[in-house]
Design a protein around this motif. Structure first.
Motif, PDB file in Angstrom:
ATOM      1  N   ALA A 104      39.382  41.937  54.562  1.00  0.00           N
ATOM      2  CA  ALA A 104      40.518  42.554  54.111  1.00  0.00           C
ATOM      3  C   ALA A 104      41.436  41.536  53.299  1.00  0.00           C
ATOM      4  O   ALA A 104      41.287  40.323  53.694  1.00  0.00           O
ATOM      5  N   GLY A 105      41.858  41.930  51.915  1.00  0.00           N
ATOM      6  CA  GLY A 105      42.539  40.905  51.288  1.00  0.00           C
ATOM      7  C   GLY A 105      43.707  41.504  50.899  1.00  0.00           C
ATOM      8  O   GLY A 105      43.923  42.522  50.680  1.00  0.00           O
ATOM      9  N   ILE A 106      44.736  40.362  50.834  1.00  0.00           N
ATOM     10  CA  ILE A 106      46.037  40.750  50.764  1.00  0.00           C
ATOM     11  C   ILE A 106      46.714  39.684  49.827  1.00  0.00           C
ATOM     12  O   ILE A 106      46.571  38.631  50.015  1.00  0.00           O
ATOM     13  N   ARG A 107      47.674  40.150  48.865  1.00  0.00           N
ATOM     14  CA  ARG A 107      47.818  39.221  47.940  1.00  0.00           C
ATOM     15  C   ARG A 107      49.429  38.596  48.487  1.00  0.00           C
ATOM     16  O   ARG A 107      50.045  39.273  49.289  1.00  0.00           O
ATOM     17  N   GLY A 117      45.328  36.121  40.381  1.00  0.00           N
ATOM     18  CA  GLY A 117      46.486  36.036  41.091  1.00  0.00           C
ATOM     19  C   GLY A 117      46.654  34.519  41.496  1.00  0.00           C
ATOM     20  O   GLY A 117      45.756  33.979  41.897  1.00  0.00           O
ATOM     21  N   SER A 118      47.943  34.246  41.334  1.00  0.00           N
ATOM     22  CA  SER A 118      48.336  32.849  42.101  1.00  0.00           C
ATOM     23  C   SER A 118      49.791  33.067  42.711  1.00  0.00           C
ATOM     24  O   SER A 118      50.426  33.566  42.288  1.00  0.00           O
ATOM     25  N   PRO A 119      49.720  32.508  43.885  1.00  0.00           N
ATOM     26  CA  PRO A 119      48.626  31.786  44.720  1.00  0.00           C
ATOM     27  C   PRO A 119      47.459  32.872  45.054  1.00  0.00           C
ATOM     28  O   PRO A 119      47.742  33.921  45.180  1.00  0.00           O
ATOM     29  N   PRO A 120      46.534  32.397  45.451  1.00  0.00           N
ATOM     30  CA  PRO A 120      45.397  33.113  45.432  1.00  0.00           C
ATOM     31  C   PRO A 120      45.600  34.169  46.980  1.00  0.00           C
ATOM     32  O   PRO A 120      46.383  33.916  47.891  1.00  0.00           O
TER      33      PRO A 120
END
Lengths: 358, 281
Positions: A276-279, A235-238
């Motif tokens: 927690a990660g969010i794109r 995924g970009s940007p990370p």
């Protein structure tokens, strides 16, 4: 065409473990991509398939044949190198004819085959030239031509597009994909560019430190990253990550920067913290509230237009977060207040210790 | 190039530069020039000074070296010895260098160091044992005595130079050739050898010159004009009452000509790199 199987393959250079333990099957006719940061061992895997390097432990099979002790010639693979590795003392014709000459193919057939491949790749006018008289893109095509002139069991490609300029790279990417659909030969492709991996692969393996972090179809890996490394790499940007507190374990309640969400997870975390990660593409930086998702007031730090839309960097909960700018009317100024909006169902949770997705 | 040269340097600097150049050339070519002058002087003038330049220039010496001595035979000896030495040294040297540069061999640095150490023995220290070996092999006063010795002594040089040239050929080219169906040996002669051509030529010239000029071993291992090489042959020019300086000077000049031609012919080849365009860059 061949299926390629790794069975507990390890590779060690002196004291450095380059490949820890690789067990993997690449299906016949598949376009398989190894992606990972430099030094993760992806080129080593390719060299082991080609027979240019031997595995320290474990076995490699082409279909049911164990190829550990076979020479590159006996394995019948074709390879495209990052630097193209054309033979500088030969013309384009001789370069492409070389693999056939080594097979002792007759002169007539070589002539016909080179002609055929040259016309596929648009090299017909250049056959008498030497590599040094070609542009980067043309050299890349010759390298490709030298690989596809025979029908090998496997195509191996070691970052073949990384030396091309951005536009040519995207162009060649789709040509490679089309070529694969036409020839249907098992293709193993190595790259550090996750976008290239996503767009080319039938299946891909994300590598880090000599280990496969996750293997699967590109969309599956994108939507369900196995751990924090994969989530951050693909995924970009990370992806942006936040440390969050666990409010309640059963049912799970997470406090993310003061907002409570009740995520659906496959495993309940043991400790009282999660990551927690969010794109970025799921985050909106807007000028209006919708009162549906997590919404908070932030100030805009930086704006980066990319044409169709703009990225906006904001500080939220002490961390820099990137999101898509969505301002009705006039664009905002740096330092202006905005609303950050995060859909609750797009939050991916990870165990902070193991890094695994919950 | 020329115009840039002019704009970058002041006139006095250019003059100084050329002065330095002329001095260097004089320093290097001085002895050769002296030989040339001597070779033109008649015997009566040779050991007199002044005059510096020959008063009564003559080509007698050039005629006499071909008439009075087995000069053609010793030229042939030298040519055969130097050529075969070069050939042998290149064959063995290039194979060894290819292995050391590209193949998966353990202790490469150690091997290279060992090879180099061979060339560090002073020849005078090895000449006696070598003489015994040559004699017991029955090779005394033959071409092979010199060819074998010279090959041995030139190998470290060949291996070192060629290893560096082979190393310069990108690894990916070697790998590409392997994948395209070459065995390591086919890769060597189909791909690596043509690409290392400048190195081969450089090495060939150096080895040839070494063998052409070598004196000590040639003096020790040969005893008749059947195998005597040029340096020994010239040094042993028989004089009637004195050393025939004029003949020696003429002969020395004549035998230098092939070397000069050799270097001029291959000069371009040595300088030009062949690997351009192989990989990106």
């Amino acid at each position: 065409m061949a299926e390629i199987r790794f069975e507990k393959v390890k590779k060690r250079f002196k004291d450095v473990m380059v490949i820890r333990e690789l067990t993997l099957t690449i299906n016949s006719g598949e376009f398989f991509v190894f992606v990972g940061p430099s030094g993760c061992g992806k080129s080593t895997i390719l060299n082991m398939i080609a027979g240019l390097e031997s595995a320290t432990e474990g076995n490699i099979y082409f279909d049911s044949t164990m190829v550990n002790d076979l020479s590159p010639k006996e394995r019948d693979v074709a390879m495209v190198f990052q630097s193209y590795a054309l033979y500088p003392h030969m013309t384009v014709f001789e370069n492409m004819a070389f693999p056939l000459r080594m097979q002792k193919t007759s002169r007539e057939i070589i002539g016909k085959e080179v002609e055929r491949v040259a016309s596929i790749l648009g090299l017909k006018e250049l056959l008498h030239r030497r590599p040094k008289e070609l542009s980067g893109g043309q050299r890349q095509r010759v390298a490709l031509g030298r690989a596809i002139i025979r029908q090998p069991k496997v195509f191996l490609m070691d970052e073949p597009l990384s030396n091309l300029d951005a536009r040519l790279r995207v162009e060649m990417r789709s040509e490679l994909k089309m070529l694969h659909q036409e020839l249907k030969i098992t293709t193993i492709y190595v790259t550090h560019d996750q976008a290239e991996a996503m767009s080319l692969a039938d299946r891909m393996a994300v590598l880090s430190k000599g280990e496969i972090q996750q293997c699967g179809a590109p969309t599956d890996i994108y939507l369900k990253p196995a751990n924090i490394f994969v989530a951050g790499f693909i995924g970009s940007p990370p992806m942006s990550f936040f440390r969050c507190a666990v409010k309640k374990h059963q049912p799970l309640e997470i406090d993310i920067n003061g907002f409570i969400i009740l995520p659906s997870v496959e495993a309940i975390p043991e400790g009282d913290g999660v990551v927690a990660g969010i794109r970025p593409e799921d985050i909106t930086v807007a000028d209006q509230r919708l009162e549906r998702d997590i919404e908070d007031t932030v100030s805009i730090e930086f704006i980066e237009p990319v044409g169709a839309f703009s990225w906006a960097d904001v500080i939220w909960g002490g961390a820099k977060v990137r999101g898509i700018l969505d301002f009705k009317g006039k664009g905002p100024e740096i330092g202006e207040n905005a609303i950050i909006r995060v859909p609750k169902d797009k939050v991916i949770l990870f165990d902070p210790d193991s890094g695994r997705r919950l | 190039m020329n115009s840039r040269f002019k704009t970058q340097y002041s006139k006095s600097k250019v003059v100084g530069l050329y002065l330095l150049l002329v001095m260097t050339i004089l320093y290097c070519a001085g002895p050769l020039l002296w030989q040339f002058i001597t070779s033109l002087k008649p015997d009566t003038e040779v050991i007199r000074m002044p005059p510096l330049l020959p008063q009564d220039a003559t080509l007698d010496h050039y005629v006499s070296i071909f008439e009075g001595h087995p000069f053609l035979r010793i030229i042939l000896n030298s040519a055969v010895v130097a050529s075969l030495t070069t050939l042998l040294s290149l064959i063995i040297g290039s194979l060894a260098a290819f292995g050391l540069a590209k193949l998966d061999i353990k202790y490469k640095a150690l091997i290279l160091g060992f090879v180099l150490s061979v060339s560090m023995f002073p020849p005078i220290a090895t000449v006696s044992p070598l003489y015994i070996i040559i004699r017991s092999l029955g090779l005394r006063d033959t071409w092979w005595a010199l060819i074998l010795t010279y090959t041995t002594f030139s190998l470290p040089l060949s291996i070192w130079i060629l290893t560096n040239f082979f190393r310069e050929v990108p690894d990916e080219i070697y790998r590409a050739a392997r994948v395209d169906g070459c065995s390591p040996f086919q890769t060597f002669y189909k791909i690596m050898l043509p690409l290392a051509a400048p190195g081969i030529v450089t090495t060939a010239i150096l080895v040839f010159i070494f063998s052409w000029n070598e004196f000590l071993f040639a003096l020790t291992f040969t005893s008749t004009p059947a195998s005597r090489t040029i340096p020994v042959g010239i040094a042993l020019f028989p004089g009637l009452h004195e050393i025939p300086w004029g003949d020696i000077a003429a002969a020395s000049l004549v035998v230098t000509i092939p070397l000069i031609i050799l270097v001029f012919v291959f000069q371009r080849r040595i300088i030009e790199g062949l690997t351009a365009g192989a990989v990106k860059g």
